[in-house]
Write a protein that holds these residues in place. Structure first.
Motif, PDB file in Angstrom:
ATOM      1  N   TRP A 205      35.454  -8.340   6.520  1.00  0.00           N
ATOM      2  CA  TRP A 205      35.489  -8.866   7.894  1.00  0.00           C
ATOM      3  C   TRP A 205      36.888  -9.343   8.264  1.00  0.00           C
ATOM      4  O   TRP A 205      37.329  -9.192   9.414  1.00  0.00           O
ATOM      5  CB  TRP A 205      34.480 -10.004   8.044  1.00  0.00           C
ATOM      6  CG  TRP A 205      33.080  -9.583   7.730  1.00  0.00           C
ATOM      7  CD1 TRP A 205      32.287 -10.038   6.713  1.00  0.00           C
ATOM      8  CD2 TRP A 205      32.329  -8.588   8.423  1.00  0.00           C
ATOM      9  NE1 TRP A 205      31.080  -9.394   6.720  1.00  0.00           N
ATOM     10  CE2 TRP A 205      31.070  -8.489   7.764  1.00  0.00           C
ATOM     11  CE3 TRP A 205      32.570  -7.759   9.510  1.00  0.00           C
ATOM     12  CZ2 TRP A 205      30.082  -7.616   8.165  1.00  0.00           C
ATOM     13  CZ3 TRP A 205      31.590  -6.882   9.924  1.00  0.00           C
ATOM     14  CH2 TRP A 205      30.357  -6.820   9.253  1.00  0.00           C
ATOM     15  N   ALA A 206      37.601  -9.896   7.277  1.00  0.00           N
ATOM     16  CA  ALA A 206      38.969 -10.338   7.538  1.00  0.00           C
ATOM     17  C   ALA A 206      39.862  -9.143   7.881  1.00  0.00           C
ATOM     18  O   ALA A 206      40.690  -9.200   8.807  1.00  0.00           O
ATOM     19  CB  ALA A 206      39.524 -11.084   6.326  1.00  0.00           C
ATOM     20  N   ALA A 207      39.693  -8.041   7.135  1.00  0.00           N
ATOM     21  CA  ALA A 207      40.491  -6.837   7.407  1.00  0.00           C
ATOM     22  C   ALA A 207      40.162  -6.268   8.786  1.00  0.00           C
ATOM     23  O   ALA A 207      41.061  -5.841   9.534  1.00  0.00           O
ATOM     24  CB  ALA A 207      40.235  -5.790   6.321  1.00  0.00           C
ATOM     25  N   ILE A 324      43.887  -6.620  -3.529  1.00  0.00           N
ATOM     26  CA  ILE A 324      44.978  -6.471  -2.562  1.00  0.00           C
ATOM     27  C   ILE A 324      45.151  -5.003  -2.173  1.00  0.00           C
ATOM     28  O   ILE A 324      45.315  -4.663  -0.998  1.00  0.00           O
ATOM     29  CB  ILE A 324      46.291  -7.034  -3.151  1.00  0.00           C
ATOM     30  CG1 ILE A 324      46.204  -8.554  -3.275  1.00  0.00           C
ATOM     31  CG2 ILE A 324      47.493  -6.624  -2.301  1.00  0.00           C
ATOM     32  CD1 ILE A 324      47.381  -9.164  -4.017  1.00  0.00           C
ATOM     33  N   GLY A 325      45.078  -4.120  -3.183  1.00  0.00           N
ATOM     34  CA  GLY A 325      45.197  -2.684  -2.895  1.00  0.00           C
ATOM     35  C   GLY A 325      44.065  -2.191  -1.996  1.00  0.00           C
ATOM     36  O   GLY A 325      44.297  -1.420  -1.056  1.00  0.00           O
ATOM     37  N   ALA A 326      42.843  -2.647  -2.289  1.00  0.00           N
ATOM     38  CA  ALA A 326      41.701  -2.229  -1.468  1.00  0.00           C
ATOM     39  C   ALA A 326      41.826  -2.777  -0.049  1.00  0.00           C
ATOM     40  O   ALA A 326      41.533  -2.087   0.931  1.00  0.00           O
ATOM     41  CB  ALA A 326      40.399  -2.705  -2.114  1.00  0.00           C
ATOM     42  N   PHE A 327      42.259  -4.055   0.069  1.00  0.00           N
ATOM     43  CA  PHE A 327      42.456  -4.651   1.404  1.00  0.00           C
ATOM     44  C   PHE A 327      43.488  -3.845   2.202  1.00  0.00           C
ATOM     45  O   PHE A 327      43.287  -3.555   3.382  1.00  0.00           O
ATOM     46  CB  PHE A 327      42.916  -6.098   1.263  1.00  0.00           C
ATOM     47  CG  PHE A 327      43.097  -6.803   2.586  1.00  0.00           C
ATOM     48  CD1 PHE A 327      42.058  -7.545   3.140  1.00  0.00           C
ATOM     49  CD2 PHE A 327      44.299  -6.716   3.286  1.00  0.00           C
ATOM     50  CE1 PHE A 327      42.220  -8.185   4.357  1.00  0.00           C
ATOM     51  CE2 PHE A 327      44.469  -7.352   4.507  1.00  0.00           C
ATOM     52  CZ  PHE A 327      43.428  -8.088   5.050  1.00  0.00           C
ATOM     53  N   ASN A 328      44.586  -3.490   1.544  1.00  0.00           N
ATOM     54  CA  ASN A 328      45.621  -2.713   2.235  1.00  0.00           C
ATOM     55  C   ASN A 328      45.109  -1.350   2.685  1.00  0.00           C
ATOM     56  O   ASN A 328      45.449  -0.871   3.773  1.00  0.00           O
ATOM     57  CB  ASN A 328      46.851  -2.542   1.332  1.00  0.00           C
ATOM     58  CG  ASN A 328      47.690  -3.804   1.267  1.00  0.00           C
ATOM     59  OD1 ASN A 328      47.733  -4.573   2.225  1.00  0.00           O
ATOM     60  ND2 ASN A 328      48.353  -4.029   0.140  1.00  0.00           N
ATOM     61  N   ASP A 332      45.014  -0.524   6.455  1.00  0.00           N
ATOM     62  CA  ASP A 332      45.800   0.616   6.943  1.00  0.00           C
ATOM     63  C   ASP A 332      44.927   1.608   7.702  1.00  0.00           C
ATOM     64  O   ASP A 332      45.348   2.181   8.712  1.00  0.00           O
ATOM     65  CB  ASP A 332      46.494   1.324   5.783  1.00  0.00           C
ATOM     66  CG  ASP A 332      47.663   0.503   5.231  1.00  0.00           C
ATOM     67  OD1 ASP A 332      48.094  -0.436   5.932  1.00  0.00           O
ATOM     68  OD2 ASP A 332      48.125   0.802   4.120  1.00  0.00           O
ATOM     69  N   ALA A 333      43.700   1.814   7.185  1.00  0.00           N
ATOM     70  CA  ALA A 333      42.792   2.738   7.873  1.00  0.00           C
ATOM     71  C   ALA A 333      42.407   2.182   9.237  1.00  0.00           C
ATOM     72  O   ALA A 333      42.406   2.908  10.245  1.00  0.00           O
ATOM     73  CB  ALA A 333      41.543   2.965   7.014  1.00  0.00           C
TER      74      ALA A 333
END
Length: 594
Positions: A205-207, A324-328, A332-333
């Motif tokens: 939800w934050a992303a 962090i990688g998954a959040f990015n 990005d998507a």
């Protein structure tokens, strides 16, 4: 018709386009490719790219999972595990590299096929019989079609490929990594000032919230880019038109010593283009505040979002890096729209120009059918019949003095006019190119009728192709070509049959007209309508041309629209083209674009 240049007042509205919504424009493009010969190959390439993107996304998920054991080995200072994880990395990266190369190749080939299908369709629609002429008289959208057919088609094909595959890749990565991010933040309980609460999958939800705010601000700041890009392309085409016009007429400009004046005129177009670009630069700069601002915040945003779970001890250091990688990846998507807003605005502007041009080309048939006033028919007898013919010109109406003029088979007829009347209008009306007026034009059915314009046209290529046009270079034998050249006094051109040149620049005016009559002699049409091609010829050239009409085309019916006969009795009948004081011009009648 004289050369036209789009007025500056039309520039801000993308001058003359057929207005349509995005879905309608996309439907036009999809229809183009559905009937295109490249359709099947294009479908295969797109399926190949989709498959590669899916496999690559799976590889990136594996690479994200690899972050956990790799960074955990670093935190434990476990060198053997570190080396093992490096080997795993090189294996995954090698496979992804192969797929990246394959995807690049397929992307480029898709661009190529998209451009091939679009360009061939636009050119085919534009060159339907008489459409290009009608479009050139349909207002600003008919000026500089080369810009739409070449540059806009290329730009739209390339951007559609990049944006389309980019959006697809972002969507697949979003679906792939939302589950990963949800897992990392699932079940975590926040403790704030003695209160405990949980937000299932709060990192997801934050992303979403972070990317949504960036997308909204980007749209708010950058939506005017669509209009500015369209305006910029219009100004580019105007400048290009001016440069081409000067280049085509450089001889006359130099003789008049008009370089300074032309420089001043082109300067206006350059200033206009620069003004449009300045607006675009300002809008892009404003958009950069949003995109770059969010870009800097993104460096620490995923760490801040994952920090509560990490500091609570629910994540190892490797888990933190994976989160962090998954959040990015998710961010990005979701932020694809922000990153590509400028390109999307450019794509929308180009899509509008291409689809509106194609719709305008097709609409010329409907428009001319609705506005048509001269009735065009096939005569029941083998005759040309001009019955009560009136032609509405831009500023006046002209007509045949004879209420009903009949040209019978085998006759030689001269149609002359009062001084100051544009006789070419009658030529175009008889050819069916000029529909505005009244009365009727009846032409013989099922006969070979050739309309010969005042300024002959020679396609680029060899002299053989120029003489045989439009039947192709193998339409006539060398003996026939040489005989025609000799008879028209063009003996010097005999060794040049296979020489390629711009014949409109290589030959004098009389030689060009003589070459056009040599072509006429070769084709031997049964009916010929000539627009002023005999006027102004030197005596020797004129005598050779009239000899061809008298001897080689003795059985042909010839109508010449031009000046009075030169007392050699080529024409047996004279008709008269006069001004009609009771008529009105097209501008007075409110017919736009003529």
């Amino acid at each position: 018709m004289a050369e036209q240049k789009p007025s500056r007042s039309t520039a801000t509205s993308v001058a003359g386009e057929v207005e349509a919504g995005l879905l309608s424009q996309l439907r036009v493009i999809l229809d183009i490719y559905w009937i295109s010969p490249v359709r099947n190959r294009l479908i295969l390439m797109i399926l190949g790219v989709v498959s590669i993107i899916i496999v690559t996304s799976a590889g990136q998920v594996l690479l994200n999972r690899w972050n956990v054991p790799f960074y955990d080995s670093l935190s434990r200072r476990d060198f053997p595990a570190f080396v093992d994880q490096l080997m795993v990395f090189f294996a995954i990266a090698s496979v992804l590299l192969v797929f990246n190369v394959a995807q690049t190749w397929l992307n480029q080939m898709t661009r190529l096929k998209l451009r091939e299908g679009l360009t061939r369709d636009l050119v085919g629609e534009w060159l339907e019989p008489r459409r290009a002429f009608k479009l050139s008289n349909s207002g600003p959208i008919g000026v500089n079609p080369d810009q739409r057919l070449h540059e806009d088609a290329r730009h739209l094909s390339e951007m559609s490929t990049d944006l389309g595959f980019g959006l697809l890749q972002a969507t697949i990565l979003l679906v792939s990594f939302i589950g990963v991010l949800w897992t990392f933040s699932s079940g975590f309980v926040f403790n704030v000032y003695g209160y405990s609460f949980s937000i299932p999958g709060y990192m997801v939800w934050a992303a979403i919230l972070y990317a949504a705010s960036a997308s909204w601000l980007s749209w708010l700041v950058g939506r005017k880019l669509i209009r500015y890009n369209a305006d910029r392309y219009q100004k580019e085409s105007e400048l290009r038109f001016s440069l081409m016009r000067v280049n085509e007429h450089i001889d006359a400009i130099s003789l008049y010593r008009g370089e300074a004046d032309e420089n001043r005129r082109i300067g206006f177009d350059i200033d206009s283009l620069l003004s449009a670009i300045r607006l675009l630069v300002t809008a892009l700069t404003q958009l950069t505040w949003v995109t770059s601002g969010y870009g800097w915040i993104t460096i620490v945003a995923p760490i801040l979002v994952a920090a509560p779970v990490y500091f609570a001890g629910n994540l190892s250091f490797g888990g933190l890096m994976a989160a962090i990688g998954a959040f990015n990846q998710v961010h990005d998507a979701l932020k694809w729209f922000v990153n590509n807003f400028g390109a999307i605005a450019d794509w929308r502007a180009t899509l509008l120009r291409v689809t509106s041009f194609r719709q305008a080309v097709q609409a010329t048939d409907i428009k001319n059918s609705v506005e048509q006033r001269i009735k065009f028919t096939q005569s029941e007898t083998n005759e040309i019949v001009l019955d009560k013919l009136k032609i509405t010109a831009p500023r006046e109406t002209v007509r045949l003095k004879e209420k009903k003029a009949v040209v019978k088979e085998g006759e030689r007829v001269l149609i002359t006019s009062e001084p100051g009347i544009d006789r070419t209008l009658l030529f175009r009306a008889m050819a069916g190119l000029w529909p505005w007026g009244a009365g009727s034009v009846s032409l013989p059915a099922n006969t070979n009728i050739l309309f010969m314009p005042r300024l002959p046209y020679f396609p680029p290529g060899s002299l053989r192709e120029a003489m045989s046009y439009p039947v192709g270079k193998d339409g006539f034998s060398d003996e026939e070509l040489v005989s025609a050249l000799h008879e028209l006094g063009l003996t010097r051109l005999e060794p040049m049959l296979d020489f390629r040149a711009r014949w409109d620049r290589e030959l004098s005016d009389d030689e060009q007209r003589s070459l056009a009559f040599a072509r006429l002699k070769l084709h031997k049409p049964t009916w010929v309508v000539i627009d002023e091609a005999l006027d102004g010829m030197e005596k020797d050239a004129y005598e050779r041309v009239t000899a061809v009409l008298r001897d080689d085309l003795a059985k042909s019916t010839v109508v010449h629209i031009g000046r009075e006969d030169k007392n050699d009795h080529v024409f047996s009948k004279v008709l008269h083209f006069v001004s009609d004081p009771s008529g009105h011009g097209l501008e007075e009648e409110g017919i736009a674009g003529v």
